[in-house]
Enzyme design. Structure first.
Site, PDB file in Angstrom:
ATOM      1  N   THR A 282       0.791   3.307   1.783  1.00  0.00           N
ATOM      2  CA  THR A 282       1.961   2.916   0.988  1.00  0.00           C
ATOM      3  C   THR A 282       1.653   1.540   0.406  1.00  0.00           C
ATOM      4  O   THR A 282       1.482   0.575   1.153  1.00  0.00           O
ATOM      5  CB  THR A 282       3.217   2.840   1.873  1.00  0.00           C
ATOM      6  OG1 THR A 282       3.385   4.110   2.506  1.00  0.00           O
ATOM      7  CG2 THR A 282       4.445   2.520   1.028  1.00  0.00           C
TER       8      THR A 282
ATOM      9  N   LYS B   8       6.963   6.576  -3.582  1.00  0.00           N
ATOM     10  CA  LYS B   8       7.040   6.294  -2.134  1.00  0.00           C
ATOM     11  C   LYS B   8       7.962   5.104  -1.867  1.00  0.00           C
ATOM     12  O   LYS B   8       8.725   5.092  -0.889  1.00  0.00           O
ATOM     13  CB  LYS B   8       5.633   6.026  -1.589  1.00  0.00           C
ATOM     14  CG  LYS B   8       5.568   5.604  -0.142  1.00  0.00           C
ATOM     15  CD  LYS B   8       5.985   6.701   0.831  1.00  0.00           C
ATOM     16  CE  LYS B   8       5.999   6.172   2.260  1.00  0.00           C
ATOM     17  NZ  LYS B   8       6.405   7.160   3.243  1.00  0.00           N
TER      18      LYS B   8
HETATM   19  P1  NAP Z   1      -1.958   1.519  11.507  1.00  0.00           P
HETATM   20  O1  NAP Z   1      -1.961   2.455  12.655  1.00  0.00           O
HETATM   21  O2  NAP Z   1      -1.540   0.117  11.742  1.00  0.00           O
HETATM   22  O3  NAP Z   1      -3.447   1.534  10.874  1.00  0.00           O
HETATM   23  C1  NAP Z   1      -3.773   0.622   9.886  1.00  0.00           C
HETATM   24  C2  NAP Z   1      -5.203   0.824   9.421  1.00  0.00           C
HETATM   25  O4  NAP Z   1      -5.505  -0.230   8.471  1.00  0.00           O
HETATM   26  C3  NAP Z   1      -6.237   0.704  10.554  1.00  0.00           C
HETATM   27  O5  NAP Z   1      -7.302   1.559  10.266  1.00  0.00           O
HETATM   28  C4  NAP Z   1      -6.655  -0.763  10.432  1.00  0.00           C
HETATM   29  O6  NAP Z   1      -7.943  -1.026  10.932  1.00  0.00           O
HETATM   30  C5  NAP Z   1      -6.676  -0.917   8.921  1.00  0.00           C
HETATM   31  N1  NAP Z   1      -6.611  -2.314   8.518  1.00  0.00           N
HETATM   32  C6  NAP Z   1      -5.579  -3.199   8.690  1.00  0.00           C
HETATM   33  N2  NAP Z   1      -5.879  -4.384   8.136  1.00  0.00           N
HETATM   34  C7  NAP Z   1      -7.139  -4.263   7.614  1.00  0.00           C
HETATM   35  C8  NAP Z   1      -8.002  -5.141   6.909  1.00  0.00           C
HETATM   36  N3  NAP Z   1      -7.633  -6.403   6.607  1.00  0.00           N
HETATM   37  N4  NAP Z   1      -9.211  -4.673   6.528  1.00  0.00           N
HETATM   38  C9  NAP Z   1      -9.583  -3.411   6.814  1.00  0.00           C
HETATM   39  N5  NAP Z   1      -8.805  -2.514   7.458  1.00  0.00           N
HETATM   40  C10 NAP Z   1      -7.596  -2.944   7.852  1.00  0.00           C
HETATM   41  O7  NAP Z   1      -1.054   2.030  10.308  1.00  0.00           O
HETATM   42  P2  NAP Z   1      -0.587   3.535   9.989  1.00  0.00           P
HETATM   43  O8  NAP Z   1       0.699   3.770  10.669  1.00  0.00           O
HETATM   44  O9  NAP Z   1      -1.741   4.462  10.211  1.00  0.00           O
HETATM   45  O10 NAP Z   1      -0.270   3.397   8.425  1.00  0.00           O
HETATM   46  C11 NAP Z   1      -1.300   3.469   7.456  1.00  0.00           C
HETATM   47  C12 NAP Z   1      -0.638   3.517   6.082  1.00  0.00           C
HETATM   48  O11 NAP Z   1       0.169   4.699   5.989  1.00  0.00           O
HETATM   49  C13 NAP Z   1       0.307   2.336   5.805  1.00  0.00           C
HETATM   50  O12 NAP Z   1       0.194   1.962   4.457  1.00  0.00           O
HETATM   51  C14 NAP Z   1       1.672   2.906   6.106  1.00  0.00           C
HETATM   52  O13 NAP Z   1       2.698   2.224   5.388  1.00  0.00           O
HETATM   53  C15 NAP Z   1       1.508   4.338   5.648  1.00  0.00           C
HETATM   54  N6  NAP Z   1       2.405   5.300   6.324  1.00  0.00           N
HETATM   55  C16 NAP Z   1       2.556   5.274   7.683  1.00  0.00           C
HETATM   56  C17 NAP Z   1       3.389   6.207   8.293  1.00  0.00           C
HETATM   57  C18 NAP Z   1       3.596   6.210   9.792  1.00  0.00           C
HETATM   58  O14 NAP Z   1       4.490   6.935  10.247  1.00  0.00           O
HETATM   59  N7  NAP Z   1       2.821   5.474  10.583  1.00  0.00           N
HETATM   60  C19 NAP Z   1       4.057   7.168   7.519  1.00  0.00           C
HETATM   61  C20 NAP Z   1       3.859   7.177   6.140  1.00  0.00           C
HETATM   62  C21 NAP Z   1       3.023   6.237   5.553  1.00  0.00           C
HETATM   63  P3  NAP Z   1      -8.142  -1.432  12.494  1.00  0.00           P
HETATM   64  O15 NAP Z   1      -8.156  -0.144  13.250  1.00  0.00           O
HETATM   65  O16 NAP Z   1      -9.434  -2.145  12.516  1.00  0.00           O
HETATM   66  O17 NAP Z   1      -6.973  -2.313  12.875  1.00  0.00           O
END
Ligand code: NAP
Length: 301
Positions: A99, A174
């Protein structure tokens, strides 16, 4: 027989990991990269290949999916040293499932075009359960031909993919969706705090709401979490909702669209995060509203 594209996944967080597992299970040759390598372990045991950098991931694949926390992460993984764009070539399709901001999507799309590649902004609806079950809703902006070429990927990870128009359209959709979701949850949290302080039973509140004209999928989905206060482990965190609402308000500011309810919802998410709830499920604004109302488990003695 048509050969299957090799698929790269950059970002193996809560969403990226199950998405990668589904791509692998569907039989696509799969290459993965994550800032923290440990998170790839389960996928590497099951025949995924590791890429040392985002650039080598793009080089080794035909279609790259990214699922990254926020615009800072997206900027760094796409534009950083040996980033996803560096080794993009004619025919490469880059698809960002994060997102993010429509402006960033347009910038990446322009950089991809310069290399003969295509970029789709394709954020997803649905949380970890939908990601695990391959039931995401995918909102796509960018090159239409690239969208068509990604159909087999979209049908592997999602139940529906919507083509919305030029670059940035998916990201915009979104943000519209999450602005509505956040204001609904804020309204729910307020109503629950009022009902609870007036002496109603929490589970009765949700049962009756579910049968009323205020019934909505989010009310049913959050009933157990709010009633039992099981905000951990989170699927979609308050930290991510804060980021999304900031993106919504930036866009609203740019376009001069007043969004008063969203502004309040954003401030309450900020307040929840400032009081130590940023890792909780985004419905924990209900916990904050209980605290402010002086009710529930968190009320002072
Ligand atoms: P998450 O579990 O916090 O994972 C975040 C990912 O981003 C991890 O792979 C993390 O790497 C990476 N990352 C963070 N900062 C970084 C940086 N500076 N450089 C490189 N990699 C970096 O988040 P998530 O829940 O999977 O969400 C991912 C995306 O999907 C977001 O944009 C979120 O808004 C969207 N989304 C999430 C959901 C949900 O229910 N969770 C639903 C719809 C959409 P590390 O493993 O090294 O920390």
């Amino acid at each position: 027989m048509e050969t299957r594209p090799t698929v790269g996944i950059a970002g193996l967080g809560r969403m990226g990991h199950p998405i990668a597992a589904n791509i692998l299970d569907a039989g696509f040759p799969t290459v993965v990269w994550n800032r923290t390598r440990d998170k790839a372990a389960g996928l590497l045991e099951r025949d995924a290949t590791w890429a040392e950098t985002p650039g080598t991931l793009t080089q080794a694949t035909d279609i790259v999916l990214s699922s990254l926390a926020d615009p800072t992460a997206v900027e760094s993984v796409y534009f950083g040293p040996d980033g996803l764009l560096d080794r993009a070539r004619s025919g490469t399709i880059l698809v960002d499932l994060s997102t993010g901001s429509p402006a960033t999507a347009r910038r990446i799309a322009a950089a991809a075009r310069e290399r003969g590649a295509a970029f789709l902004d394709a954020p997803v609806a649905g949380s970890i359960k939908a990601a695990t079950e391959g039931q995401l809703g995918i909102m796509v902006g960018g090159d239409r031909a690239a969208f068509e070429r990604c159909q087999s990927i979209f049908s592997t990870i999602g139940k529906a993919a919507f083509y919305l128009g030029a670059s940035g359209s998916g990201a915009t959709m979104k943000l519209v969706s999450n602005a509505i979701l956040a204001t609904m949850v804020q309204a729910l949290a307020e109503g629950v705090a009022l009902g609870e302080k007036a002496g109603l039973d929490l589970s009765d509140i949700f049962t009756v709401l579910g049968a009323s004209s205020a019934a909505a999928p989010v009310v049913a989905a959050k009933a157990a979490t709010v009633t039992e206060r099981t905000y951990l482990p989170a699927a979609f965190t308050l930290a991510l909702m804060q980021k999304d609402l900031w993106l919504v308000r930036s866009l609203a500011n740019e376009l001069q669209v007043p969004m008063p309810a969203t502004a309040i919802a954003h401030d309450m998410v900020l307040a929840a995060n400032a009081t130590g709830k940023s890792g909780f499920d985004f419905s924990a604004v209900a916990l904050l509203m209980e605290e402010l109302a002086g009710t529930g488990e968190s009320s002072p003695e």
